[in-house]
Design a protein around this motif. Structure first.
Motif, PDB file in Angstrom:
ATOM      1  N   GLY A   1     -11.049  57.064   7.214  1.00 48.60           N
ATOM      2  CA  GLY A   1     -12.081  56.039   7.357  1.00 48.60           C
ATOM      3  C   GLY A   1     -12.096  55.076   6.182  1.00 48.60           C
ATOM      4  N   LEU A   2     -11.986  55.617   4.970  1.00 47.27           N
ATOM      5  CA  LEU A   2     -11.955  54.771   3.771  1.00 47.27           C
ATOM      6  C   LEU A   2     -10.755  53.835   3.810  1.00 47.27           C
ATOM      7  CD1 LEU A   2     -13.030  54.086   0.908  1.00 47.27           C
ATOM      8  CD2 LEU A   2     -11.557  55.912   0.035  1.00 47.27           C
TER       9      LEU A   2
ATOM     10  N   LYS B   1     -22.300  36.770  -4.190  1.00 49.96           N
ATOM     11  CA  LYS B   1     -22.323  36.387  -2.775  1.00 49.96           C
ATOM     12  C   LYS B   1     -21.182  37.073  -2.031  1.00 49.96           C
ATOM     13  CE  LYS B   1     -25.651  33.263  -3.166  1.00 49.96           C
ATOM     14  NZ  LYS B   1     -26.065  33.593  -4.529  1.00 49.96           N
ATOM     15  N   PRO B   2     -21.458  37.640  -0.864  1.00 50.55           N
ATOM     16  CA  PRO B   2     -20.384  38.251  -0.064  1.00 50.55           C
ATOM     17  C   PRO B   2     -19.358  37.199   0.362  1.00 50.55           C
ATOM     18  CG  PRO B   2     -22.544  38.992   0.701  1.00 50.55           C
ATOM     19  CD  PRO B   2     -22.788  37.860  -0.259  1.00 50.55           C
ATOM     20  N   ILE B   3     -18.082  37.546   0.189  1.00 44.35           N
ATOM     21  CA  ILE B   3     -17.015  36.605   0.575  1.00 44.35           C
ATOM     22  C   ILE B   3     -16.042  37.210   1.582  1.00 44.35           C
ATOM     23  CG2 ILE B   3     -17.119  35.149  -1.495  1.00 44.35           C
ATOM     24  CD1 ILE B   3     -14.858  36.815  -2.709  1.00 44.35           C
ATOM     25  N   ALA B   4     -16.086  38.531   1.771  1.00 50.84           N
ATOM     26  CA  ALA B   4     -15.234  39.180   2.779  1.00 50.84           C
ATOM     27  C   ALA B   4     -15.800  40.565   3.051  1.00 50.84           C
ATOM     28  CB  ALA B   4     -13.791  39.282   2.290  1.00 50.84           C
ATOM     29  N   GLN B   5     -15.469  41.103   4.208  1.00 51.72           N
ATOM     30  CA  GLN B   5     -15.923  42.451   4.511  1.00 51.72           C
ATOM     31  C   GLN B   5     -14.972  43.159   5.466  1.00 51.72           C
ATOM     32  OE1 GLN B   5     -19.562  42.702   7.133  1.00 51.72           O
ATOM     33  NE2 GLN B   5     -19.706  40.530   6.617  1.00 51.72           N
ATOM     34  N   GLY B   6     -15.093  44.472   5.502  1.00 50.40           N
ATOM     35  CA  GLY B   6     -14.319  45.295   6.418  1.00 50.40           C
ATOM     36  C   GLY B   6     -15.172  46.461   6.854  1.00 50.40           C
ATOM     37  N   SER B   7     -14.775  47.125   7.934  1.00 48.62           N
ATOM     38  CA  SER B   7     -15.569  48.263   8.385  1.00 48.62           C
ATOM     39  C   SER B   7     -14.711  49.244   9.172  1.00 48.62           C
ATOM     40  CB  SER B   7     -16.753  47.797   9.248  1.00 48.62           C
ATOM     41  OG  SER B   7     -16.291  47.233  10.453  1.00 48.62           O
ATOM     42  N   HIS B   8     -15.255  50.416   9.363  1.00 47.86           N
ATOM     43  CA  HIS B   8     -14.628  51.470  10.156  1.00 47.86           C
ATOM     44  C   HIS B   8     -15.734  52.254  10.834  1.00 47.86           C
ATOM     45  CE1 HIS B   8     -12.046  54.919  11.206  1.00 47.86           C
ATOM     46  NE2 HIS B   8     -13.009  55.683  10.750  1.00 47.86           N
TER      47      HIS B   8
ATOM     48  N   GLY C   1     -21.779  55.043   5.664  1.00 44.50           N
ATOM     49  CA  GLY C   1     -22.990  55.242   6.436  1.00 44.50           C
ATOM     50  C   GLY C   1     -22.785  56.298   7.502  1.00 44.50           C
ATOM     51  N   SER C   2     -23.823  56.565   8.279  1.00 42.33           N
ATOM     52  CA  SER C   2     -23.753  57.619   9.289  1.00 42.33           C
ATOM     53  C   SER C   2     -22.791  57.280  10.417  1.00 42.33           C
ATOM     54  CB  SER C   2     -25.135  57.859   9.894  1.00 42.33           C
ATOM     55  OG  SER C   2     -26.061  58.181   8.897  1.00 42.33           O
ATOM     56  N   THR C   3     -22.732  56.019  10.806  1.00 46.23           N
ATOM     57  CA  THR C   3     -21.877  55.622  11.924  1.00 46.23           C
ATOM     58  C   THR C   3     -20.828  54.586  11.549  1.00 46.23           C
ATOM     59  OG1 THR C   3     -23.473  53.908  12.574  1.00 46.23           O
ATOM     60  CG2 THR C   3     -23.691  56.078  13.612  1.00 46.23           C
ATOM     61  N   ARG C   4     -20.899  54.090  10.307  1.00 42.15           N
ATOM     62  CA  ARG C   4     -19.948  53.053   9.900  1.00 42.15           C
ATOM     63  C   ARG C   4     -19.691  53.123   8.409  1.00 42.15           C
ATOM     64  NH1 ARG C   4     -20.734  46.559  10.198  1.00 42.15           N
ATOM     65  NH2 ARG C   4     -22.719  47.165   9.330  1.00 42.15           N
ATOM     66  N   ILE C   5     -18.432  52.979   8.040  1.00 41.78           N
ATOM     67  CA  ILE C   5     -18.058  52.782   6.645  1.00 41.78           C
ATOM     68  C   ILE C   5     -17.872  51.283   6.466  1.00 41.78           C
ATOM     69  CG2 ILE C   5     -16.417  53.360   4.812  1.00 41.78           C
ATOM     70  CD1 ILE C   5     -15.585  55.795   6.526  1.00 41.78           C
ATOM     71  N   LYS C   6     -18.540  50.714   5.474  1.00 42.37           N
ATOM     72  CA  LYS C   6     -18.512  49.260   5.319  1.00 42.37           C
ATOM     73  C   LYS C   6     -18.070  48.873   3.915  1.00 42.37           C
ATOM     74  CE  LYS C   6     -21.295  45.067   5.924  1.00 42.37           C
ATOM     75  NZ  LYS C   6     -22.617  44.511   6.289  1.00 42.37           N
TER      76      LYS C   6
END
Length: 530
Positions: free
Chosen positions: A61-62, A33-40, A19-24
């Motif tokens: 970022g990746l 169903k979502p079970i985990a996530q990460g971001s930068h 995304g423009s301000t966040r890599i998710k």
């Protein structure tokens, strides 16, 4: 299976969106169903007058985003990701990434935010008799040709951010049809680049004595569900620097954030639509038939399975609201009051509901950057009022919430009023809708249409591209994408809907008339910039 068993069995599916301000990153189970996530978190840079992200920032970022996902998996389930059922990559759409024969980038990545392509976009729109937006890859390429940029003859590959990441981790130079439709228009009948437009552009290339034809340098366009390659050993290492992730995982066609937004809101069927509202905003309405003529405010793209979509894309949405909320945060800190940003946003957004339906005459222009839809080449955020307007906190916040979607309304009025496009369901997602019921009510007033929001809408495009990855490997009955989403993923869930009130609709219409008249103020601010 439990979530831990799903991960350990290699059955989980990963979606990553730039995304423009966040890599998710979002990891989903076999039931989607979502079970985990990460971001930068990251930010674009203004370099030599153009908005960009460096290739170093892309890869760091990746990797940081994936490392954050691994950390979440270890924290929740005390296990490691070794392999996955499928992966998908998506990113903010279009822009310009040009590479030479050695796959070295020729000029810094030019993002969707740049508005330097006006001459090229206008000439191509006339040549193709089709609206070609400033941010599309073909506009950037033609502008570079018109400006005699020295890198142009060396181009061997031209792609988008999603296409670039996919290419580097799979070795496959391909693009999902939705993202491809923002490089140069796609023919919905063939689901690949429009042959007549390609031929016309090839004539330009030949006249300029350039050593290639357009299809030589563009990625192959793929439909949702098609095989788009597998994670290579080098790709696995670039994604997971810890070395745990194995190669050979199927990767779905890379898509743009508009396509993943349609998927995440179950809006790929004709007569459905969605509005994504965050740093930028856009609406997508899936059409039953082409529009009667081209409109400068409306971009024609496709769903990830190739249906024609009318897109209204606005460069600005919530950034100016965020700046004002930051000011209120500073004031709260000055008083020594502990700050919970979720509470600050929630209270301020809900306060807007107490404001006058027309914001008491107050107006807000959220133009952090230029806004092509209203013809502004540069941005100057403005808050405007006259001495007799009703200046209150409620009206102030409501004016900014209206202002964030004002340009979106101008474009959609063409579709809904002039073209009489029929829409059965519009679904909202993104940060604008995070405070329950507020942004939803404002958008309902703007479009004079019921707006649905789903609980999963907060998962956004990373979840959407994970669903597209799942569509490649978990669709034994070969359902169409629309049927797969309707019956398998959403199982009939259409979210919670808010219908517009007559008072809100009338108030927003008064606001937008003032807004249109006040665009001259915004133009003057741009013309007389420091």
């Amino acid at each position: 299976m439990t979530a831990k068993q799903t991960i350990e069995a290699g059955k989980a599916i990963l979606g990553i969106e730039f995304g423009s301000t966040r890599i998710k990153a979002v990891l989903i189970d076999e039931n989607n169903k979502p079970i985990a996530q990460g971001s930068h978190e990251w930010e674009n840079q203004l370099v030599d007058g153009l908005w960009t992200y460096s290739t170093e920032a892309i890869w760091y970022g990746l990797q940081d985003c994936y490392a954050d996902l691994r950390k979440d998996v270890r924290r929740q389930y005390d296990c490691e990701i070794e392999t996955l059922a499928a992966i998908g990559f998506s990113a903010m759409m279009h822009g310009y990434m040009a590479f030479d024969e050695q796959q070295q980038i020729l000029v810094p990545f030019r993002t969707w935010r740049n508005t330097n392509t006006g001459k090229a976009a206008a000439e191509l729109s006339s040549l193709f008799n089709y609206n070609i937006p400033l941010r599309w890859s073909i506009s950037h390429l033609y502008e570079a040709i018109l400006d005699n940029e020295e890198h142009v003859p060396s181009i061997k590959y031209l792609t988008t951010l999603a296409g670039y990441v996919h290419w580097q981790v799979t070795g496959q130079f391909v693009l999902g049809v939705g993202d491809a439709s923002g490089m140069i228009p796609v023919d919905p009948a063939t689901k690949t680049y429009d042959a007549e437009m390609v031929q016309k552009f090839d004539e330009i290339l030949a006249a300029k004595n350039l050593p290639y034809k357009l299809l030589d340098i563009l990625p192959k366009s793929l439909n949702a569900g098609e095989n788009a390659g597998f994670l290579t050993p080098e790709g696995a290492q670039r994604l997971d620097v810890s070395g745990h992730l194995k190669a050979g995982i199927p990767v779905c066609p890379p898509e743009g954030d508009a396509g993943t937004g349609m998927v995440a809101t179950n809006a790929v069927k004709q007569r459905t639509g969605n509005v994504s509202a965050g740093t930028s905003s856009f609406s997508m309405i899936v059409l039953e038939k082409p529009l009667s003529k081209p409109y400068e405010m409306i971009d024609m793209v496709t769903t990830p399975d190739g249906s024609l979509v009318a897109m209204v894309h606005c460069n600005n949405c919530t950034s100016d609201i965020n700046a004002w909320v930051g000011l209120f945060k500073e004031y709260q800190q000055l008083l020594g009051v502990p700050v919970d940003m979720n509470e600050v946003y929630g209270k301020l957004f809900n306060k807007a509901l107490e404001g006058d339906a027309d914001c008491g005459g107050l107006m807000a222009y959220n133009y952090v950057s230029g806004e092509p839809v209203t013809g502004l080449s540069d941005g100057r955020p403005l808050f405007v009022r006259s001495a007799n307007d009703k200046f209150s906190l409620a009206n102030f916040m409501r004016a900014h919430l209206y202002g964030a979607i004002g340009v979106l309304k101008l474009g959609n009025d063409i579709l809904l009023k002039e073209e009489n496009v029929k829409v059965d369901r519009i679904t909202g997602h993104g940060g604008y809708f995070k405070t329950k019921g507020v942004g939803q009510r404002m958008l309902a007033a703007a479009l004079n249409s019921p707006i649905s929001v789903m609980e999963t809408a907060g998962e956004g495009g990373a979840w959407g591209i994970a669903l597209l990855a799942g569509y490649v490997v978990n669709n034994p009955n070969r359902l169409s994408l629309a049927d797969y989403l309707e019956t398998v993923v959403f199982a009939g869930n259409t979210g919670v809907s808010i219908a517009p009130t007559a008072e809100d609709v009338e108030g927003f219409n008064r606001y937008i008339e003032n807004y249109k008249q006040g665009l001259a103020i915004e133009q003057a601010a741009v013309d007389n910039k420091k």
